[in-house]
Design an enzyme around this catalytic site. Structure first.
Site, PDB file in Angstrom:
ATOM      1  N   LYS A  62      55.769   2.507  31.517  1.00  0.00           N
ATOM      2  CA  LYS A  62      56.530   3.718  31.841  1.00  0.00           C
ATOM      3  C   LYS A  62      57.563   3.376  32.914  1.00  0.00           C
ATOM      4  O   LYS A  62      57.248   2.659  33.871  1.00  0.00           O
ATOM      5  CB  LYS A  62      55.555   4.792  32.351  1.00  0.00           C
ATOM      6  CG  LYS A  62      56.177   6.139  32.649  1.00  0.00           C
ATOM      7  CD  LYS A  62      55.090   7.122  33.106  1.00  0.00           C
ATOM      8  CE  LYS A  62      55.613   8.514  33.374  1.00  0.00           C
ATOM      9  NZ  LYS A  62      54.550   9.452  33.791  1.00  0.00           N
ATOM     10  N   SER A 137      54.483  13.689  31.151  1.00  0.00           N
ATOM     11  CA  SER A 137      55.736  12.984  31.246  1.00  0.00           C
ATOM     12  C   SER A 137      55.727  11.575  30.640  1.00  0.00           C
ATOM     13  O   SER A 137      56.793  11.029  30.380  1.00  0.00           O
ATOM     14  CB  SER A 137      56.143  12.887  32.714  1.00  0.00           C
ATOM     15  OG  SER A 137      55.201  12.123  33.446  1.00  0.00           O
ATOM     16  N   SER A 161      50.012  13.885  32.924  1.00  0.00           N
ATOM     17  CA  SER A 161      51.053  13.112  32.238  1.00  0.00           C
ATOM     18  C   SER A 161      50.615  11.897  31.433  1.00  0.00           C
ATOM     19  O   SER A 161      51.421  11.321  30.709  1.00  0.00           O
ATOM     20  CB  SER A 161      52.099  12.656  33.253  1.00  0.00           C
ATOM     21  OG  SER A 161      53.010  13.697  33.472  1.00  0.00           O
TER      22      SER A 161
HETATM   23  N1  GLN Z   1      53.526  18.306  33.665  1.00  0.00           N
HETATM   24  C1  GLN Z   1      53.134  18.236  35.022  1.00  0.00           C
HETATM   25  C2  GLN Z   1      54.355  18.351  35.913  1.00  0.00           C
HETATM   26  O1  GLN Z   1      55.367  18.597  35.406  1.00  0.00           O
HETATM   27  C3  GLN Z   1      52.412  16.951  35.282  1.00  0.00           C
HETATM   28  C4  GLN Z   1      53.322  15.799  35.366  1.00  0.00           C
HETATM   29  C5  GLN Z   1      52.622  14.508  35.662  1.00  0.00           C
HETATM   30  O2  GLN Z   1      51.412  14.404  35.533  1.00  0.00           O
HETATM   31  N2  GLN Z   1      53.394  13.548  36.118  1.00  0.00           N
HETATM   32  O3  GLN Z   1      54.274  18.198  37.094  1.00  0.00           O
END
Ligand code: GLN
Length: 475
Positions: A62, A137, A161
């Site tokens: 990532k 994400s 994420s």
């Molecule tokens: N979707 C959540 C956010 O927008 C979690 C994102 C993540 O785990 N990096 O913060």
């Protein structure tokens, strides 16, 4: 290339295939297929010494983790031109374990989002349905593994994420206990929540990667000194009769019927396998307030962490500025996307004097109650199961103009993150449209061993696991 790390390792050892051939096959597949889903931000192969245990098998990363000499973009314009001068600890450890690197995968800008639609560059598509999101994400990592454009990948998980995109893409995603894996070299979003973990095709592969990356790191003071385990072999052991809790509130809320049914079926399968499944109640704090709590704590930490992107130290600098103040302001205005700005504003607000006690301090107290909820639950049971997300992959554009509905897709993953618990998402079926559904299994703090074992038992017993989506099979 529907191959696993474990499978390829055996083939490399028996000389049926070489690491070099795997590299060529994957690069050819990426060239041919990535334009359909856009899961890579950059494809740049980096070799390591090719020894055991990973034997040169390439892993996708990532793009919020640093690899020396490569760009790290966090899918943001503000890091334009930034090349990392050092390796993240996970990269160092993977390289020492003999892994190679295939490229950097797409994400929501600075890992803020649930669909990759917040990437400043492009949206990654779900390999099972190109009109839908891969989740986020870590959507690029999950889509790459699902489409067989990577054998395995690393993602990061702050509120879901790793788990949510794994669920949307029908692959395995493991978020380790907070402190299990070093965050050194991971671009920080919310430091008290961020964890790096594997996204793979099987539970065994997740165990192999966890073993490679976990453990104390003097460069990250929040890593635990707890000893790591030989998860790659322990994962295959059948766990003893465990008590599995299914929180009632998880299946009664805003959840799609197909998802609820798949989770109930998973519970039945565990019973058939001799486990004791019982309904439990989390006191309500975690389910009712967790998302609100997270959206105070995570933005507060993000606003502090993102202060460093000011046009001086990294990447992008506005060309319009006439003085220092303007330089800061214009750089950040032009460099950050809407969601990142929203979080910075939210975070700055809840930390500002006069509001700190009412919001941030209170949120920390609620976080403790959520943690306590899980302490009580784990006095009763050894493992908790539930859905990963209330829905399967949604349509591109469906939620992108409504942040709140986007935030709610992490309803079941966020409480677990706030408590710092380890959790895994594994495929447990498909909905009527044929889209993958993920089962979330949550273990006790630092009990990745039983978590992996119970997940492996489910995978073997259900026979449900990753399959290459039709669009990505060679004719
Ligand atoms: N979707 C959540 C956010 O927008 C979690 C994102 C993540 O785990 N990096 O913060």
């Amino acid at each position: 290339m529907n191959e696993t790390i474990a499978g390829l390792k055996a083939q490399i050892k028996s000389k049926a295939i070489s690491a070099e051939e795997i590299k060529e096959i994957l690069l050819a597949r990426i060239k041919r297929f990535d334009e359909k889903i856009n899961c890579y931000l950059s494809v740049e192969f980096k070799n390591s010494r090719h020894g055991d245990p990973l034997c040169g098998i390439p892993i996708a990363i990532k793009d919020n983790m640093n690899i020396e000499g490569m760009k790290t973009s966090c899918a943001s314009k503000i890091l334009d031109g930034y090349v990392s001068p050092y390796n993240a600890t996970v990269i160092e450890r993977l390289a020492n374990s003999g892994a190679s690197f295939l490229g950097k995968t797409n994400l929501d800008e600075f890992a803020m989002g649930s669909s990759t639609e917040n990437s400043a560059f492009f949206t990654t598509k779900n390999p099972y349905d190109l009109t839908r999101v891969p989740g986020g994400s870590s959507g690029g990592s999950a889509a790459a593994v699902a489409a067989d454009l990577a054998v395995a990948a690393l993602g990061s998980d702050t509120g879901g994420s790793i788990r949510q995109p794994a669920s949307f893409c029908g692959v395995v995603g493991l978020k380790p206990t907070y402190g299990r894996v070093s965050r050194y070299g991971l671009v920080a979003f919310a430091s008290s929540l961020d964890q790096i973990g594997p996204i793979t095709k099987t539970v065994e592969d997740a165990a192999i990667l966890l073993e490679a990356i976990a453990g104390f790191d003097p460069k990250d003071s929040t890593t635990s000194e707890k000893k790591t385990e030989a998860w790659s072999s322990l994962v295959k052991n059948r766990p003893e009769r465990l008590k599995i809790g299914l929180p009632v509130e998880y299946l009664n809320g805003e959840i799609e019927a197909d998802v609820a049914e798949a989770v109930e079926n998973a519970a039945k399968l565990f019973e058939k396998e001799g486990m004791e499944v019982k309904q439990i109640e989390l006191s309500g704090t975690s389910s009712k307030y967790a998302v609100a709590d997270y959206y105070i704590i995570a933005p507060a930490e993000a606003s502090a962490n993102l202060a460093r992107f000011d046009g001086v130290k990294y990447g992008y600098r506005s060309k319009e500025a006439k003085n220092l103040d303007q330089m800061y302001k214009l750089t950040r205005t032009e460099g950050f996307g809407d969601e990142v700005k929203r979080r910075i504003m939210l975070g700055t607000y809840v930390l500002s004097s006069g509001y700190y006690d009412a919001y941030y301090l209170k949120a920390q107290k609620v976080r403790r109650l959520i943690y306590n909820d899980f302490v009580s639950a784990f006095n009763e049971v050894d493992i908790i199961i539930g859905p990963v997300a209330p829905t399967t992959a949604f349509k591109i554009g469906e939620k992108s103009t409504d942040p709140l509905s986007m935030y709610l897709s992490d309803l079941y993953t966020i409480p677990v993150s706030l408590a710092g618990l380890p959790a895994i998402s594994i495929p447990c079926g498909t909905d009527k449209k044929g889209l993958p559904i993920g089962l979330q299994i949550v273990g006790k703090w630092f009990d990745e061993t039983r978590l992996l074992q119970i997940a492996n038992l489910f995978e073997n017993s259900s026979g449900i696991c990753h399959r290459t989506p039709e669009l990505f099979t060679e004719e």
